[in-house]
Design an enzyme around this catalytic site. Structure first.
Site, PDB file in Angstrom:
ATOM      1  N   CYS A   1      58.560  55.498  -0.519  1.00 12.40           N
ATOM      2  CA  CYS A   1      59.331  55.804  -1.740  1.00 12.40           C
ATOM      3  C   CYS A   1      60.547  56.664  -1.416  1.00 12.40           C
ATOM      4  O   CYS A   1      61.422  56.819  -2.260  1.00 12.40           O
ATOM      5  CB  CYS A   1      58.502  56.602  -2.736  1.00 12.40           C
ATOM      6  SG  CYS A   1      57.069  55.782  -3.396  1.00 12.40           S
TER       7      CYS A   1
ATOM      8  N   HIS B   1      64.377  41.576  -5.351  1.00 10.10           N
ATOM      9  CA  HIS B   1      65.786  41.989  -5.287  1.00 10.10           C
ATOM     10  C   HIS B   1      66.658  40.947  -5.975  1.00 10.10           C
ATOM     11  O   HIS B   1      67.605  41.279  -6.694  1.00 10.10           O
ATOM     12  CB  HIS B   1      66.252  42.120  -3.827  1.00 10.10           C
ATOM     13  CG  HIS B   1      65.450  43.085  -3.009  1.00 10.10           C
ATOM     14  ND1 HIS B   1      64.954  42.767  -1.772  1.00 10.10           N
ATOM     15  CD2 HIS B   1      65.041  44.345  -3.261  1.00 10.10           C
ATOM     16  CE1 HIS B   1      64.290  43.808  -1.288  1.00 10.10           C
ATOM     17  NE2 HIS B   1      64.331  44.773  -2.177  1.00 10.10           N
TER      18      HIS B   1
ATOM     19  N   CYS C   1      49.784  57.405  -1.276  1.00 11.92           N
ATOM     20  CA  CYS C   1      50.823  57.235  -2.296  1.00 11.92           C
ATOM     21  C   CYS C   1      50.325  56.179  -3.288  1.00 11.92           C
ATOM     22  O   CYS C   1      49.860  55.115  -2.881  1.00 11.92           O
ATOM     23  CB  CYS C   1      52.118  56.773  -1.630  1.00 11.92           C
ATOM     24  SG  CYS C   1      53.248  56.004  -2.810  1.00 11.92           S
TER      25      CYS C   1
ATOM     26  N   LYS D   1      54.064  41.723   2.602  1.00 10.95           N
ATOM     27  CA  LYS D   1      54.082  41.009   3.880  1.00 10.95           C
ATOM     28  C   LYS D   1      52.669  40.705   4.344  1.00 10.95           C
ATOM     29  O   LYS D   1      52.399  39.633   4.866  1.00 10.95           O
ATOM     30  CB  LYS D   1      54.779  41.874   4.914  1.00 10.95           C
ATOM     31  CG  LYS D   1      56.275  41.757   4.778  1.00 10.95           C
ATOM     32  CD  LYS D   1      56.890  41.733   6.132  1.00 10.95           C
ATOM     33  CE  LYS D   1      58.201  40.978   6.056  1.00 10.95           C
ATOM     34  NZ  LYS D   1      59.167  41.514   6.965  1.00 10.95           N
TER      35      LYS D   1
ATOM     36  N   LYS E   1      50.491  40.601  -5.959  1.00  8.82           N
ATOM     37  CA  LYS E   1      51.555  41.532  -5.606  1.00  8.82           C
ATOM     38  C   LYS E   1      52.226  41.003  -4.345  1.00  8.82           C
ATOM     39  O   LYS E   1      51.563  40.558  -3.419  1.00  8.82           O
ATOM     40  CB  LYS E   1      50.928  42.907  -5.343  1.00  8.82           C
ATOM     41  CG  LYS E   1      51.940  43.970  -5.161  1.00  8.82           C
ATOM     42  CD  LYS E   1      51.321  45.348  -5.140  1.00  8.82           C
ATOM     43  CE  LYS E   1      52.434  46.340  -4.984  1.00  8.82           C
ATOM     44  NZ  LYS E   1      52.414  47.237  -3.923  1.00  8.82           N
TER      45      LYS E   1
ATOM     46  N   CYS F   1      56.297  60.658   0.566  1.00 12.27           N
ATOM     47  CA  CYS F   1      56.014  59.251   0.885  1.00 12.27           C
ATOM     48  C   CYS F   1      57.289  58.631   1.444  1.00 12.27           C
ATOM     49  O   CYS F   1      58.315  58.578   0.751  1.00 12.27           O
ATOM     50  CB  CYS F   1      55.567  58.478  -0.351  1.00 12.27           C
ATOM     51  SG  CYS F   1      55.519  56.697  -0.010  1.00 12.27           S
TER      52      CYS F   1
ATOM     53  N   HIS G   1      52.594  52.863  -2.633  1.00 10.21           N
ATOM     54  CA  HIS G   1      52.486  52.157  -1.355  1.00 10.21           C
ATOM     55  C   HIS G   1      51.068  52.123  -0.795  1.00 10.21           C
ATOM     56  O   HIS G   1      50.815  51.428   0.188  1.00 10.21           O
ATOM     57  CB  HIS G   1      53.446  52.783  -0.332  1.00 10.21           C
ATOM     58  CG  HIS G   1      54.883  52.538  -0.681  1.00 10.21           C
ATOM     59  ND1 HIS G   1      55.602  53.362  -1.507  1.00 10.21           N
ATOM     60  CD2 HIS G   1      55.707  51.528  -0.354  1.00 10.21           C
ATOM     61  CE1 HIS G   1      56.818  52.876  -1.660  1.00 10.21           C
ATOM     62  NE2 HIS G   1      56.908  51.770  -0.979  1.00 10.21           N
TER      63      HIS G   1
ATOM     64  N   HIS H   1      64.192  39.872  -0.899  1.00 14.64           N
ATOM     65  CA  HIS H   1      63.155  38.979  -1.427  1.00 14.64           C
ATOM     66  C   HIS H   1      63.454  38.696  -2.895  1.00 14.64           C
ATOM     67  O   HIS H   1      64.444  39.198  -3.450  1.00 14.64           O
ATOM     68  CB  HIS H   1      61.764  39.574  -1.203  1.00 14.64           C
ATOM     69  CG  HIS H   1      61.557  40.936  -1.803  1.00 14.64           C
ATOM     70  ND1 HIS H   1      61.633  41.178  -3.151  1.00 14.64           N
ATOM     71  CD2 HIS H   1      61.295  42.140  -1.230  1.00 14.64           C
ATOM     72  CE1 HIS H   1      61.397  42.456  -3.387  1.00 14.64           C
ATOM     73  NE2 HIS H   1      61.210  43.067  -2.235  1.00 14.64           N
TER      74      HIS H   1
HETATM   75  O1  ME8 Z   1      64.300  51.417  -4.405  1.00 19.54           O
HETATM   76  N1  ME8 Z   1      59.873  42.656  -8.949  1.00 19.54           N
HETATM   77  O2  ME8 Z   1      65.449  50.008  -2.979  1.00 19.54           O
HETATM   78  P1  ME8 Z   1      64.459  48.771  -2.826  1.00 19.54           P
HETATM   79  C1  ME8 Z   1      61.033  42.970  -9.540  1.00 19.54           C
HETATM   80  N2  ME8 Z   1      67.121  51.915  -2.363  1.00 19.54           N
HETATM   81  N3  ME8 Z   1      62.000  43.693  -8.955  1.00 19.54           N
HETATM   82  C2  ME8 Z   1      61.798  44.111  -7.717  1.00 19.54           C
HETATM   83  C3  ME8 Z   1      60.600  43.822  -7.015  1.00 19.54           C
HETATM   84  C4  ME8 Z   1      59.608  43.052  -7.686  1.00 19.54           C
HETATM   85  N4  ME8 Z   1      58.461  42.704  -7.118  1.00 19.54           N
HETATM   86  N5  ME8 Z   1      60.693  44.382  -5.800  1.00 19.54           N
HETATM   87  C5  ME8 Z   1      61.904  44.993  -5.746  1.00 19.54           C
HETATM   88  C6  ME8 Z   1      65.240  51.176  -3.665  1.00 19.54           C
HETATM   89  N6  ME8 Z   1      62.583  44.826  -6.895  1.00 19.54           N
HETATM   90  C7  ME8 Z   1      66.366  52.171  -3.527  1.00 19.54           C
HETATM   91  C8  ME8 Z   1      67.232  52.094  -4.765  1.00 19.54           C
HETATM   92  S1  ME8 Z   1      69.347  52.837  -6.218  1.00 19.54           S
HETATM   93  C9  ME8 Z   1      70.357  54.157  -6.225  1.00 19.54           C
HETATM   94  C10 ME8 Z   1      68.367  53.062  -4.793  1.00 19.54           C
HETATM   95  C11 ME8 Z   1      63.945  45.290  -7.200  1.00 19.54           C
HETATM   96  O3  ME8 Z   1      65.025  47.923  -1.747  1.00 19.54           O
HETATM   97  C12 ME8 Z   1      63.959  46.269  -8.368  1.00 19.54           C
HETATM   98  O4  ME8 Z   1      65.248  46.319  -8.913  1.00 19.54           O
HETATM   99  O5  ME8 Z   1      63.070  49.233  -2.704  1.00 19.54           O
HETATM  100  C13 ME8 Z   1      63.678  47.576  -7.672  1.00 19.54           C
HETATM  101  O6  ME8 Z   1      64.029  48.678  -8.451  1.00 19.54           O
HETATM  102  C14 ME8 Z   1      64.544  47.425  -6.450  1.00 19.54           C
HETATM  103  O7  ME8 Z   1      64.418  46.028  -6.092  1.00 19.54           O
HETATM  104  C15 ME8 Z   1      64.068  48.335  -5.334  1.00 19.54           C
HETATM  105  O8  ME8 Z   1      64.684  47.962  -4.169  1.00 19.54           O
END
Ligand code: ME8
Length: 661
Positions: A130, A22, A145, A305, A302, A127, A148, A19
């Site tokens: 997380c 990311h 949590c 889905k 926020k 959680c 979440h 999304h």
């Molecule tokens: O946490 N606004 O993966 P994840 C800005 N796999 N950035 C956002 C966002 C938002 N609303 N939502 C997600 C994980 N991000 C772990 C990480 S690293 C060794 C392991 C971005 O798929 C932001 O960079 O939940 C966040 O830290 C990351 O996506 C989390 O992606």
């Protein structure tokens, strides 16, 4: 010297599609690596996927797939998204790869050899969202949590532990010695206070599921998914498992000048506390910096889905193009701060800054006056004979190049773009003042040449300074200027510094506008295609609530009807909504833990005080929406005819929350 520069995104969980959150992290990382490359540095940009853990195992099960098949399937949309967004990563790691698994085990063994791993019993809250343990203190009421808002699970099992407690002081010493280790500053302070309170040893293995890397010599256990995931940054380069045979690991980790992890603020603790502690234990060097950016909401809400505002980047790229979206991300939100993704603001910035600003500048000179009066050729001029107004613009461009570079160096992208846009505006003003079309009419060829050259050279500078953010548009711009596209090669600093690089006699190639302006109807159709409602007026908001469109009625299936969750609710409080003739704000008891707020367009028919205590019927699963800035969490049913409007109710005191069917 190469000054190797390594920059990484988080590796994303593949439980869902990518999304714009990311996309925001990945675009920022791409901008950083592109900037470093055009400064002549050897930069390596890594991204990838976090494919292990309970969350993924459960999702695979829901989809009826084996975990490996599921993650293989989910990798494609991420690769495609980064390609569409022109994020030119050098490496793409998946934690299910053999190389990664070997490295996780190598890290484990190094920490174990240092006496930092032991076996014990464990009981705590977890959680799954997380993939993290939670202390009682962190939980919300009802054992939810805080991130979440979902119930945590009680975990009781035998587990390996990492002696994190031993690393509190070494971490504080490291922070002290590296005052920029975490950015922004305020987040660094949070990290320091967390560590100063003392660290508990960390459970780093699980036995209740299988989807992970087996613990060396004890395959009953799988490695904790965060230990596994954090190691990606090193394993993606070859890592200690390939010691001596991993040139990328040597260059971009062991002897890199800079290693920056770009992460969202949600996962800072893992990167600024756990990860450096693991590395200290394993005797592996630490990254130079962890940069925590802020959180994006979507049109003020926020992203989730259930609210139906989960935004994948693909349709936005299709509507606006990758570069426009990249520009918007980098311009709209100060890196490090929370921000909002708003379709309306995106359109405003597009029309105001890109179409009317940069696009217009291009059109006025390259597509217009240069073609008409100078045969589309870059004119030759005597640079020493410029007039004061020309020299002012040159000075402005020089100051801009120097300031924008300073901002890019510290990842203040929005500031860099503000500075660059000052130059765009100054150049448009320069065109207004020098009036080249008038010079052409008057036959003042010499001055016309000077003016055109000054603008064309400024455009050349802009094509370099904006390249990290809008690579394709900058190369389009360069092609129109008759220049080669930028293909950054290491060792060559391309940042503009010497005025007059544009060669006289170059044949420009005016083409379609870089950023064609959208008129109102185009804007509306873009928003419609993206499923975004145009800003509603009070009139259509209220009528949409009370007057169903008869023309659309037709037979429905019983399944369609049962999708609508109709419930009896008791009105607990009612008040008129300020500045609205029609809306009443209700608090209703629908048999839930908390009363809900529902807005109803009934103020012309009922006095608020007459509503309290009434039993009404509400649509309880209607997507929440904002009316006059207030969220309505449902809809009250009413029927109306010429005599007025009447609320639907029940003829006995049925309990609140009872379903109507
Ligand atoms: O946490 N606004 O993966 P994840 C800005 N796999 N950035 C956002 C966002 C938002 N609303 N939502 C997600 C994980 N991000 C772990 C990480 S690293 C060794 C392991 C971005 O798929 C932001 O960079 O939940 C966040 O830290 C990351 O996506 C989390 O992606």
């Amino acid at each position: 010297m190469d000054r190797p520069f390594y920059v990484t995104t988080p590796i994303y969980y593949v439980n869902d599609r990518p999304h714009i959150g990311h996309a925001y992290s990945t675009v920022a990382t791409d901008v950083i690596s592109r900037y470093q490359r055009i400064r002549g540095r050897s930069a390596y940009f890594m991204t990838g996927l976090d494919e292990h853990g309970l969350k993924i195992e459960r999702r695979a099960k829901e989809e009826g797939l084996a975990p490996q098949d599921f993650v293989d399937q989910m990798a494609a949309p991420f690769r495609l998204a980064w390609e569409e967004l022109e994020c030119a990563h050098d490496g793409f790691i998946r934690t299910t790869s053999q190389q990664h698994r070997q490295n996780v085990q190598a890290l484990w063994k190094l920490m174990e050899a240092n006496g930092d791993v032991y076996l014990d019993d464990y009981e705590d809250w977890y959680c799954v969202g997380c993939e993290s343990f939670k202390t009682e203190k962190e939980l919300l009421e009802g054992n939810l949590c805080p991130i979440h808002q979902k119930p945590v699970e009680r975990i009781k099992e035998r587990s390996y532990f990492f002696r994190l407690s031993k690393y509190a002081q070494p971490l504080l010493d490291h922070y002290e010695a590296h005052p920029k280790f975490v950015q922004p500053e305020a987040r660094f302070n949070e990290v320091k206070s967390f560590v100063r309170e003392g660290l508990r040893d960390l459970s780093i293995s699980r036995t209740s599921f299988r989807w992970g890397v087996p613990v060396p010599d004890d395959p009953e256990h799988v490695v904790y998914v965060w230990l596994d995931a954090l190691m990606n940054y090193v394993s993606a380069l070859g890592g200690p498992a390939e010691e001596g045979q991993a040139p990328l690991y040597d260059e971009f980790w062991r002897s890199a000048e800079t290693i920056i992890h770009i992460v969202g603020k949600d996962i800072l603790r893992f990167h600024a506390v756990y990860w450096p502690a693991f590395l200290l234990s394993a005797g592996i060097r630490l990254p130079t910096q962890v940069w925590a950016h802020g959180w994006l909401t979507v049109n003020g809400e926020k992203m989730s889905k259930s609210l139906g505002n989960f935004l994948p980047p693909g349709p936005l790229v299709e509507a606006f193009g990758a570069d426009v979206l990249r520009y918007y991300f980098m311009r709209e939100v100060g890196f490090g701060q929370d921000g909002d993704f708003s379709h309306r603001n995106l359109l405003n910035r597009y029309n105001g800054e890109l179409a009317n600003g940069l696009g217009n500048l291009m059109n006025r000179i390259v597509a217009s006056i240069l073609q008409k009066s100078l045969g589309g050729l870059v004119p030759g001029i005597d640079l020493d004979a410029l007039e004061a107004i020309d020299r002012d613009l040159v000075a402005k461009a020089e100051a801009c190049a120097s300031d924008a570079a300073k901002h890019f160096e510290v990842l203040a992208f929005h500031r860099a773009l503000d500075t660059i846009w000052d130059l765009v505006s100054a150049t448009n003003k320069y065109v207004d003042s020098t009036q080249p079309w008038k010079l052409a009419k008057q036959g003042d060829d010499a001055r016309l040449r000077q003016v055109c050259y000054t603008v064309l050279e400024t455009l050349r500078w802009l094509s370099i300074m904006l390249f990290p953010v809008m690579p394709s548009k900058c190369n389009e711009l360069r092609t129109q200027l008759g220049m080669q596209p930028l293909l950054p090669t290491e060792h060559l600093d391309l940042w503009p510094s010497a005025w007059g690089g544009l060669r006289p006699g170059t044949q420009t190639k005016a083409a379609k506008p870089l950023f064609p302006r959208f008129d109102e109807s185009q804007e509306r159709s873009i928003l419609e295609r993206l499923g975004v409602e145009a800003a509603p007026t009070e009139k259509n908001e209220v009528s949409a609530m009370t007057e169903p469109d008869q023309s659309k009625s037709s037979f429905i299936e019983i399944d369609d009807f049962t999708k609508v969750d109709l419930r009896v609710a008791v009105i607990k409080a009612a008040e008129r909504v300020e500045k609205s003739n029609k809306l009443v704000r209700l608090l209703v008891d629908a048999g839930e833990a908390q009363p809900r707020q529902v807005l109803a367009g009934i103020a012309e028919h009922y006095a608020p005080e007459d509503l309290v205590g009434k039993r009404v019927v509400i649509v309880a699963n209607l997507k929440p929406r904002k009316l006059m800035g207030l969220e309505s969490q449902g809809m009250v049913l009413a029927a109306s005819d010429e005599s007025g409007l009447s609320l639907l109710g029940v003829d006995k005191a049925v309990a609140p929350g009872s379903r109507a069917k």
